[in-house]
Design a protein around this motif. Sequence first.
Motif, short mmCIF file in Angstrom:
data_model
loop_
_atom_site.label_atom_id
_atom_site.label_comp_id
_atom_site.label_asym_id
_atom_site.label_seq_id
_atom_site.Cartn_x
_atom_site.Cartn_y
_atom_site.Cartn_z
N ASN A 67 -14.83 -6.76 -0.02
CA ASN A 67 -15.44 -7.45 -1.15
C ASN A 67 -14.61 -7.33 -2.42
O ASN A 67 -15.14 -7.19 -3.52
CB ASN A 67 -16.86 -6.93 -1.41
N ARG A 68 -13.30 -7.43 -2.28
CA ARG A 68 -12.37 -7.41 -3.41
C ARG A 68 -11.31 -8.50 -3.21
O ARG A 68 -11.03 -8.90 -2.09
CB ARG A 68 -11.67 -6.06 -3.54
N VAL A 69 -10.74 -8.94 -4.30
CA VAL A 69 -9.52 -9.73 -4.25
C VAL A 69 -8.38 -8.77 -4.60
O VAL A 69 -8.42 -8.11 -5.65
CB VAL A 69 -9.54 -10.90 -5.25
N CYS A 70 -7.42 -8.67 -3.70
CA CYS A 70 -6.28 -7.77 -3.93
C CYS A 70 -5.01 -8.59 -4.05
O CYS A 70 -4.75 -9.48 -3.23
CB CYS A 70 -6.13 -6.78 -2.79
N THR A 71 -4.25 -8.32 -5.09
CA THR A 71 -2.98 -9.00 -5.29
C THR A 71 -1.86 -7.97 -5.22
O THR A 71 -2.03 -6.82 -5.61
CB THR A 71 -2.95 -9.74 -6.63
N PHE A 72 -0.70 -8.41 -4.71
CA PHE A 72 0.42 -7.51 -4.45
C PHE A 72 1.69 -8.09 -5.06
O PHE A 72 1.89 -9.32 -5.07
CB PHE A 72 0.61 -7.34 -2.95
N THR A 73 2.55 -7.22 -5.54
CA THR A 73 3.77 -7.67 -6.22
C THR A 73 4.89 -8.04 -5.25
O THR A 73 5.92 -8.57 -5.68
CB THR A 73 4.29 -6.59 -7.18
N GLU A 74 4.71 -7.77 -3.96
CA GLU A 74 5.72 -8.13 -2.96
C GLU A 74 5.05 -8.93 -1.85
O GLU A 74 3.82 -8.88 -1.68
CB GLU A 74 6.40 -6.89 -2.40
N PRO A 75 5.83 -9.67 -1.06
CA PRO A 75 5.25 -10.43 0.06
C PRO A 75 4.54 -9.53 1.07
O PRO A 75 4.79 -8.32 1.15
CB PRO A 75 6.47 -11.11 0.68
N ALA A 76 3.65 -10.14 1.84
CA ALA A 76 2.98 -9.48 2.96
C ALA A 76 2.17 -8.25 2.57
O ALA A 76 2.04 -7.30 3.33
CB ALA A 76 4.01 -9.10 4.05
N GLY A 77 1.62 -8.25 1.36
CA GLY A 77 0.75 -7.16 0.95
C GLY A 77 1.47 -5.87 0.61
O GLY A 77 0.85 -4.81 0.58
N ARG A 78 2.76 -5.94 0.33
CA ARG A 78 3.51 -4.73 0.00
C ARG A 78 3.73 -4.64 -1.51
O ARG A 78 3.50 -5.58 -2.25
CB ARG A 78 4.85 -4.73 0.74
N GLY A 79 4.17 -3.46 -1.96
CA GLY A 79 4.39 -3.25 -3.38
C GLY A 79 3.11 -2.88 -4.10
O GLY A 79 2.05 -2.66 -3.50
N ALA A 80 3.19 -2.82 -5.42
CA ALA A 80 2.04 -2.42 -6.24
C ALA A 80 0.85 -3.34 -6.02
O ALA A 80 1.00 -4.57 -6.01
CB ALA A 80 2.44 -2.40 -7.71
N MET A 81 -0.31 -2.77 -5.83
CA MET A 81 -1.53 -3.53 -5.56
C MET A 81 -2.47 -3.45 -6.75
O MET A 81 -2.65 -2.39 -7.34
CB MET A 81 -2.22 -2.99 -4.32
N THR A 82 -3.07 -4.59 -7.11
CA THR A 82 -4.13 -4.63 -8.11
C THR A 82 -5.41 -5.05 -7.41
O THR A 82 -5.44 -6.07 -6.72
CB THR A 82 -3.79 -5.63 -9.23
#
Length: 246
Positions: free
Chosen positions: A141-156
């Motif tokens: 139940n969240r929207v997660c955004t990532f600074t790198e492709p495929a869900g890698r890198g810093a997550m918000t």
Amino acid sequence: MTIKKIITWRGSLVAAALALLCSAFLVLPASAEAFDDCPAGQLCLYSASGGAGTKRTFDPQDDGQRYDASWDDTTLSAKNNTAYWACVYVDTEFGGLLQTVRPGNSDEYGSDPRFAATISSHKLVPSRAHCFTGYERCPDNRVCTFTEPAGRGAMTVHIPSTDPSTKNYGNAYGAGTAPASVWNRTRRHVCFYPAETFTGTWTDPAAPAGKYGAYVVLRGDSTTVPPPFAKTFRSHELVNGTSECQ
């Protein structure tokens, strides 16, 4: 017994003794292998090649998204003594270049300048394919955004808003947190925009429409954001139907 026979007999004894001594020296190193101090069920990282130097151990439940300052960029070798694949990354939060270590294997990083003293995160996963993604970090139940492709890198992680007028999850994206990939784990669709005011358009000369007013990620979907949208999101909102996008 003649002198010649005595010399031959003594020479044979000396040769046999030397052979036994040499064989003992040859066997010893094999029984004292590198990395043999790594406990079963642990990933062991070392500050020197060949399993030497300072050692840090991690079990499969450890969160290896970042290390403390005393260990960051220190690893020069590793032993994966677990039943899982080990993934090691040069950036924190599973970002940047990566190496994979098969269960039971060891690895060396000192001879490659891309990895020597650059390791900043790791994780232990059921298969090698899991090393190339990081979506599993996103809560339900969240929207997660990532600074790198495929869900890698810093997550918000964006928590749903209760504001009935904007229905937004956020409009505070900066250049350093603009997403390269997204997982929408909510029960609604999410519309992304290039302006902080939940508006704006993208131009794509290669597309028949030419312009887009929103980039939509359907509920339950995860995706690597393609050009010209990648790294350009500045706001987003949740909607019940895609026609509700601004």
